[in-house]
Structure formats: structure tokens, C-alpha cells
Motif scaffolding. Structure first.
Motif, PDB file in Angstrom:
ATOM      1  N   LYS A 282       0.852  -1.191   0.000  1.00 31.55           N
ATOM      2  CA  LYS A 282       0.000   0.000   0.000  1.00 31.55           C
ATOM      3  C   LYS A 282       0.891   1.246   0.000  1.00 31.55           C
ATOM      4  O   LYS A 282       1.844   1.321   0.766  1.00 31.55           O
ATOM      5  N   LEU A 283       0.556   2.206  -0.852  1.00 28.24           N
ATOM      6  CA  LEU A 283       1.290   3.467  -0.873  1.00 28.24           C
ATOM      7  C   LEU A 283       0.493   4.590  -0.220  1.00 28.24           C
ATOM      8  O   LEU A 283       1.047   5.631   0.111  1.00 28.24           O
ATOM      9  N   VAL A 284      -0.803   4.374  -0.061  1.00 26.41           N
ATOM     10  CA  VAL A 284      -1.645   5.380   0.581  1.00 26.41           C
ATOM     11  C   VAL A 284      -2.589   4.706   1.567  1.00 26.41           C
ATOM     12  O   VAL A 284      -2.990   3.555   1.384  1.00 26.41           O
ATOM     13  N   SER A 285      -2.910   5.415   2.606  1.00 26.79           N
ATOM     14  CA  SER A 285      -3.942   5.010   3.554  1.00 26.79           C
ATOM     15  C   SER A 285      -4.467   6.286   4.190  1.00 26.79           C
ATOM     16  O   SER A 285      -3.996   7.387   3.872  1.00 26.79           O
ATOM     17  N   ASP A 286      -5.433   6.180   5.070  1.00 26.82           N
ATOM     18  CA  ASP A 286      -5.992   7.386   5.678  1.00 26.82           C
ATOM     19  C   ASP A 286      -4.893   8.247   6.292  1.00 26.82           C
ATOM     20  O   ASP A 286      -4.116   7.788   7.132  1.00 26.82           O
ATOM     21  N   ARG A 287      -4.785   9.460   5.796  1.00 27.38           N
ATOM     22  CA  ARG A 287      -3.843  10.477   6.296  1.00 27.38           C
ATOM     23  C   ARG A 287      -2.372  10.173   6.001  1.00 27.38           C
ATOM     24  O   ARG A 287      -1.488  10.858   6.519  1.00 27.38           O
ATOM     25  N   VAL A 288      -2.066   9.170   5.190  1.00 25.55           N
ATOM     26  CA  VAL A 288      -0.668   8.800   4.912  1.00 25.55           C
ATOM     27  C   VAL A 288      -0.444   8.619   3.408  1.00 25.55           C
ATOM     28  O   VAL A 288      -1.230   7.941   2.733  1.00 25.55           O
ATOM     29  N   VAL A 289       0.647   9.211   2.906  1.00 22.77           N
ATOM     30  CA  VAL A 289       1.088   8.989   1.525  1.00 22.77           C
ATOM     31  C   VAL A 289       2.587   8.688   1.559  1.00 22.77           C
ATOM     32  O   VAL A 289       3.354   9.413   2.202  1.00 22.77           O
ATOM     33  N   ARG A 290       2.984   7.617   0.885  1.00 25.15           N
ATOM     34  CA  ARG A 290       4.400   7.229   0.831  1.00 25.15           C
ATOM     35  C   ARG A 290       4.988   7.655  -0.514  1.00 25.15           C
ATOM     36  O   ARG A 290       4.388   7.418  -1.561  1.00 25.15           O
ATOM     37  N   VAL A 320      -2.067  15.232  -1.422  1.00 22.66           N
ATOM     38  CA  VAL A 320      -2.252  15.566  -0.007  1.00 22.66           C
ATOM     39  C   VAL A 320      -2.864  16.957   0.123  1.00 22.66           C
ATOM     40  O   VAL A 320      -3.809  17.170   0.908  1.00 22.66           O
ATOM     41  N   HIS A 321      -2.344  17.911  -0.629  1.00 24.82           N
ATOM     42  CA  HIS A 321      -2.897  19.271  -0.605  1.00 24.82           C
ATOM     43  C   HIS A 321      -4.375  19.259  -0.992  1.00 24.82           C
ATOM     44  O   HIS A 321      -5.208  19.911  -0.333  1.00 24.82           O
ATOM     45  N   ALA A 322      -4.719  18.489  -2.028  1.00 25.64           N
ATOM     46  CA  ALA A 322      -6.108  18.423  -2.465  1.00 25.64           C
ATOM     47  C   ALA A 322      -6.997  17.788  -1.404  1.00 25.64           C
ATOM     48  O   ALA A 322      -8.137  18.229  -1.179  1.00 25.64           O
ATOM     49  N   ALA A 323      -6.481  16.750  -0.735  1.00 23.28           N
ATOM     50  CA  ALA A 323      -7.253  16.100   0.330  1.00 23.28           C
ATOM     51  C   ALA A 323      -7.479  17.052   1.493  1.00 23.28           C
ATOM     52  O   ALA A 323      -8.575  17.110   2.082  1.00 23.28           O
ATOM     53  N   LEU A 324      -6.461  17.818   1.846  1.00 23.25           N
ATOM     54  CA  LEU A 324      -6.606  18.807   2.916  1.00 23.25           C
ATOM     55  C   LEU A 324      -7.655  19.859   2.547  1.00 23.25           C
ATOM     56  O   LEU A 324      -8.481  20.251   3.373  1.00 23.25           O
ATOM     57  N   THR A 325      -7.613  20.291   1.301  1.00 25.77           N
ATOM     58  CA  THR A 325      -8.572  21.289   0.834  1.00 25.77           C
ATOM     59  C   THR A 325     -10.002  20.756   0.913  1.00 25.77           C
ATOM     60  O   THR A 325     -10.939  21.477   1.292  1.00 25.77           O
ATOM     61  N   ALA A 326     -10.146  19.463   0.576  1.00 26.32           N
ATOM     62  CA  ALA A 326     -11.474  18.842   0.585  1.00 26.32           C
ATOM     63  C   ALA A 326     -11.901  18.392   1.975  1.00 26.32           C
ATOM     64  O   ALA A 326     -13.054  17.990   2.169  1.00 26.32           O
ATOM     65  N   GLY A 327     -10.971  18.427   2.930  1.00 24.77           N
ATOM     66  CA  GLY A 327     -11.282  17.985   4.283  1.00 24.77           C
ATOM     67  C   GLY A 327     -11.477  16.480   4.384  1.00 24.77           C
ATOM     68  O   GLY A 327     -12.234  15.992   5.225  1.00 24.77           O
ATOM     69  N   LYS A 328     -10.766  15.716   3.533  1.00 28.63           N
ATOM     70  CA  LYS A 328     -10.905  14.265   3.508  1.00 28.63           C
ATOM     71  C   LYS A 328      -9.595  13.590   3.911  1.00 28.63           C
ATOM     72  O   LYS A 328      -8.510  14.169   3.771  1.00 28.63           O
ATOM     73  N   THR A 329      -9.698  12.382   4.425  1.00 27.99           N
ATOM     74  CA  THR A 329      -8.501  11.618   4.809  1.00 27.99           C
ATOM     75  C   THR A 329      -8.078  10.627   3.729  1.00 27.99           C
ATOM     76  O   THR A 329      -6.963  10.115   3.756  1.00 27.99           O
TER      77      THR A 329
END
Length: 417
Positions: A282-290, A320-329
């Protein structure tokens, strides 16, 4: 320390510093935790032409250009006995948009990237060893230890893992898978007095193919060359010799390398790196990007490491920036980042897994540009991961010919070694 950040980045190498700069360009509050003190020695010194696009996006190219790194216009592939060679000239590939790259001493290069992120406003803490991470419903909590031994804690909305081969979060979650048959060891150092190519070919990386291993020779300065040997871990263990002794013996038994190192003097030697070629499930999970090597690592035969690291650092930080903007994990864009990162790695992996086979070498070392297939290979190995249809179908034909070569000997037989 209980400051809340938008993003915490583990690691200040090319992937981490690229992520930090990209996030700062987007106005995010960023903390970078780097376990070492920069500048520091690192391997992976040969870059690809398509690195240039990322440099320009980050606004760091003027600083890199001013550093005076060695210009790299091509890559040469030699047989160990010197009987045959081929050269990829990046300026002559009809599908390649960038005609040259650079060879870098990573201590200097990585420091430029990290200081650039710092100048853009990222908070950088060096000699800060991350010891624990927790993913919670509303935050990520990171614990780290500083040089004086004191323990600290920081929180953020997102975590970008750019920890390199340490592979911090993926190892803690037991996500690492090795590519079968590709557990390698590299033994390397820096040398003066190495006889490298001159004229138009000055600055070329040399890759020297042995029967079951290979050398790199990378000119860093006029009288400083990085030389490394890559071989199977099983073969290394069977020799029952110290790493430097294995390296020295391989030099003496490889004519192409021995001839160039006849007057070589060691600047530093005996460095060892092992456990090549792995991926994380996995390269991504809730609140994490590798990103970078923390998303996976492949054999460095085609110098893809820094380009893939910076590319993934840039793309990973954007999602990550887009997820923060959307308020999503977790977002679709994060999952697409995972897919595209694996696709980009696969562009190189299709060459890497074949490079060690005889039938691939017989075609690769005796190239034909019919249908501009060499131009397509040039483009792929220059680091262009987004293939046009024109390059895609030519590469498919090339690998079909590699498959046929194994069965019908289309090309002239050559000896490997």
C-alpha cells in the motif's frame, strides 16, 4: 512541542524536500524531520533528463545550475571484456524533450533541495529520528528524538513518508515485498585518476555488464568518479570475502573497468548497500502517503532513483494538498497516485528485469533504429513516464522482439562478460 502542522514529512532527501517545497508553494504548514545532518554522503548520483521538469516546477533549477554539476548527455553500456558497447544519446532521441541531465554529488545536491524547501518556509529539523507514528481519527501523531536525546511529539493532519530505504511506516505495518530474484548488494566508493570518456561523451555514465553482475562509473568532477559493483546477495555470500575484496577482485577480472582504473586512487571506498528492489503493498492510507524509496525501490541500473523519487514527491504532495482542501482523509486522487506511481516504476522495471538476461543483451547491445525503436527506448530511459502512443507501441515491438530472441536468435550471438 505540540504544534499542529498541515503535513509532517519523514525524511529530507529528494522525495521529502520535493514534497516540502510543493506543499509550501501551495501555502501549507510543513514540518520536515530528517534523521541525519546535511550535507551527508549518499549514493544515486546519476540523474535523468526528465528531472529537469521537476526542478523547474520547484523553482530550484537556477540553484542547481549554479552549483556547476557535471553535464550528462548520454549513457554508455559496455560488455565487461570491452568487445561491444552502445550509447544512448539523449539529444538524438526524436521523442525525448530534454537533451541532457547532470551527474551530482548527492551530499551537495540533496542539501540544495532541502535548503530550498527551507527557504520556501518549511520547518526543517535535522538529526531528528522518528521513533513512532500513530494514525488517529482526527490527526497523525509523530514522536521523534533529537540529537541531545530529548523526546518530542508533533501532530499534523497528514503524514508524507519520505524515509527512503528506512521505509519507516511500511516496515512498521509489514507492507514490504521483495521482487523475486532481485536481492542485490552494491559495493561502491569515490575514486580519482579514473580514465573516463572525453569530448562529446564527457560526463556519460558507464554501465559495464558482467555475466551476473555489473559496474557503474559516474564522473562527478573532472577527477572524481563514483564506481560501484552490483551483484546478487547470494553470489556475494558464496564468495565469503569482505566487500572491498569482492569489489577489487571484480575490477581485476573486468577488462573494461580495470583499464579505466589502472591509475585510480581511492577517495572513499567500502560503502555497502543491500536489499534492492522491493515494493510496498500500500502506498496510501488514511492520512498517509508514501513517496520516493518509501513507496518502493528498484535496481539502479538505469539511474531512475532520483527522478522517480522527486516525481512521486511532487505528485504525492499535490494529492495531499487536495485532500486537505477537501477535508478528507482518503480520496480518489490518492488512489490514482498509487496507481500512477506503480505504473511509472513499471516503465523502468520492464527493462531492469530483462537486463540480466542474455537474450535482452543481444538486442540491447546491438540496437537497430528501425521504426525509431531506439528513439522510444531513449525516451523511456531518459525518464519520461507518461508515454505517448508513438513510444508505447514501439516499446511493445521491442519487448516482443526480446521475447522472440530468446526462442529464435534473431540477433547476432554475443558473449556476456
Amino acid at each position: 512541542m505540540n504544534t499542529t502542522w498541515d503535513v509532517i514529512i519523514i525524511g529530507g532527501g529528494p522525495a521529502g524536500s520535493t514534497a516540502a517545497s510543493t506543499l509550501r508553494q501551495a501555502g501549507r504548514k510543513v514540518l520536515v524531520l530528517e534523521k541525519e545532518k546535511f550535507p551527508r554522503f549518499h549514493i544515486g548520483e546519476s540523474l535523468l533528463p526528465y528531472n529537469r521538469a521537476v526542478f523547474e516546477d520547484l523553482g530550484v533549477w537556477p540553484k542547481i545550475e549554479a552549483a556547476g554539476f557535471m553535464v550528462k548527455r548520454g549513457a554508455q553500456f559496455w560488455m565487461g571484456d570491452g568487445s561491444i558497447r552502445t550509447r544512448l544519446n539523449f539529444s538524438q532521441g526524436s521523442f525525448t524533450e530534454f537533451p541532457e541531465s547532470i551527474q551530482v554529488e548527492r551530499a551537495k545536491f540533496d542539501d540544495i533541495l532541502l535548503r530550498h524547501a527551507e527557504e520556501l518556509g518549511a520547518e526543517v529539523r535535522e538529526e531528528a529520528l522518528v521513533t513512532e507514528h500513530r494514525i488517529e481519527k482526527d490527526r497523525v501523531t509523530i514522536k521523534f528524538r533529537t540529537k541531545d536525546g530529548s523526546e518530542h511529539e508533533a501532530q499534523a493532519a497528514f503524514l508524507v513518508d519520505a524515509s527512503g530505504l528506512t521505509n519507516f511506516t511500511a516496515n512498521r505495518e509489514k507492507l514490504r515485498d521483495y521482487y523475486p530474484g532481485h536481492k542485490k548488494i552494491a559495493i561502491f566508493g569515490h575514486y580519482s585518476g579514473v580514465q573516463m570518456t572525453e569530448g562529446e561523451e564527457k560526463g556519460d555514465i558507464l554501465i559495464i555488464r558482467r555475466k551476473n553482475s555489473w559496474f557503474w562509473m559516474i564522473p562527478l568532477e573532472d577527477d572524481k568518479t563514483s564506481v560501484g559493483l552490483v551483484l546478487d546477495q547470494a553470489d556475494f555470500k558464496a564468495l565469503n570475502m569482505a566487500p572491498q575484496a569482492v569489489f577489487d577482485d571484480a575490477v581485476l577480472t573486468t577488462k573494461t573497468v580495470q583499464d579505466r582504473m589502472i591509475n585510480a586512487r581511492s577517495i572513499s571506498q567500502g560503502h555497502v548497500l543491500s536489499d534492492f528492489s522491493y515494493t510496498n503493498r500500500k502506498l496510501v492510507s488514511d492520512r498517509v502517503v508514501r513517496v520516493g524509496d518509501a513507496s518502493g525501490f528498484i535496481d539502479p541500473i538505469f539511474s531512475s532513483g532520483v527522478m522517480l523519487a522527486m516525481s512521486s514527491g511532487q505528485r504525492g504532495s499535490k494529492v495531499v494538498h487536495a485532500a486537505l482542501t477537501a477535508g478528507k482523509t482518503m480520496t480518489f486522487a490518492m488512489r490514482h497516485y498509487e496507481w500512477s506511481t506503480r505504473r511509472n516504476v513499471s516503465r523502468f522495471w520492464q527493462f531492469i528485469e530483462k537486463f540480466y538476461t542474455k537474450h535482452f543483451a543481444q538486442l540491447f547491445f546491438q540496437p537497430s533504429n528501425k521504426f525509431r525503436m531506439v528513439c522510444a527506448i531513449n525516451c523511456a530511459l531518459a525518464g519520461r513516464t507518461r508515454m505517448s502512443f508513438a513510444t508505447w507501441w514501439r516499446l511493445r515491438i521491442f519487448f516482443a522482439l526480446v521475447w522472440l530472441q530468446k526462442r529464435f536468435s534473431l540477433a547476432k550471438p554475443i558473449e556476456i562478460g
